[in-house]
Design a protein around this motif. Structure first.
Motif, PDB file in Angstrom:
ATOM      1  N   SER A  13      48.039 -91.323  -5.776  1.00 13.98           N
ATOM      2  CA  SER A  13      48.318 -92.290  -4.707  1.00 13.98           C
ATOM      3  C   SER A  13      47.405 -93.523  -4.840  1.00 13.98           C
TER       4      SER A  13
ATOM      5  N   GLN B  76      44.961 -81.377  -4.879  1.00 13.79           N
ATOM      6  CA  GLN B  76      44.663 -82.452  -3.930  1.00 13.79           C
ATOM      7  C   GLN B  76      44.073 -83.661  -4.668  1.00 13.79           C
TER       8      GLN B  76
ATOM      9  N   LYS C 283      46.724 -85.492  -6.508  1.00 11.86           N
ATOM     10  CA  LYS C 283      47.512 -86.286  -5.546  1.00 11.86           C
ATOM     11  C   LYS C 283      46.773 -87.564  -5.178  1.00 11.86           C
TER      12      LYS C 283
END
Ligand SMILES: [Zn+2]
Ligand SMILES: [Zn+2]
Length: 187
Positions: free
Chosen positions: A185, A178, A181
């Motif tokens: 992003s 997570q 990620k």
């Protein structure tokens, strides 16, 4: 890396022996010959000639193997393993009885317990030589004293294979993904 074909199996045998010492519920995981045959069999050993003398020997060996996982100081780990090796009936012989050249370290005719002892020690020493002694550690879970062998590329294994600890490992890996990620992003 020149790891023996049986190396990882032998390290895992040592881990399993150490972790049978006292399970989290306080019960010894190596109470009798059946349990011993099962543990060794799971790690590829032929246990036809397992005796109660082997069981006694391996039970007594566990705390001594455990030191290799507890000690933080690499020189202490090596000195300890070398000292144990000096107690063994060692006679290295190259063999291809199963199709691939590999060393047998115990003298021919050695008991099963001696073979497990010698092979585990050699495998642990090869881990130290090739990967460093911090590959041999104690589980990071509070209240779990299990040993583990970290074979991850990035040196990231912190938890043993016990069910509760494996769950933590999954959660930690999920959180890591997570985070990656989120960073991706952000960019
Ligand atoms: Zn062999
Ligand atoms: Zn654990």
């Amino acid at each position: 890396m020149s790891f023996e074909p049986y190396g990882e199996r032998a390290v895992n045998t040592a881990v399993a022996l150490v972790n049978s010492l006292v399970l989290s519920d306080g019960i010894d995981g190596l109470p009798d010959l059946d349990a011993c045959a099962e543990l060794l069999g799971e790690h590829g050993w032929i246990v036809d000639d397992l005796t109660s003398a082997d069981l006694k020997f391996l039970r007594a060996l566990r705390p001594r193997l455990r030191f290799a996982f507890e000690a933080q100081d690499e020189r202490k780990v090596v000195a300890h393993l070398n000292r144990l090796l000096s107690e063994c009936e060692v006679l290295p012989q190259l063999t291809d009885h199963d199709g691939a050249w590999h060393f047998h370290y115990a003298r021919p005719g050695a008991t099963l317990a001696q073979r497990v002892f010698v092979t585990s020690l050699m495998a642990l020493l090869l881990v130290v030589r090739d990967r460093g002694s911090d590959r041999l550690r104690i589980c990071a879970t509070d209240g779990c004293a299990n040993a583990l062998f970290d074979t991850t590329k990035n040196h990231s294994r912190r938890f043993c294979d016990a069910r509760t600890c494996a769950n933590r490992a999954h959660t930690a890996a999920y959180r890591r993904r997570q985070r990656v990620k989120a960073i991706a992003s952000d960019g």
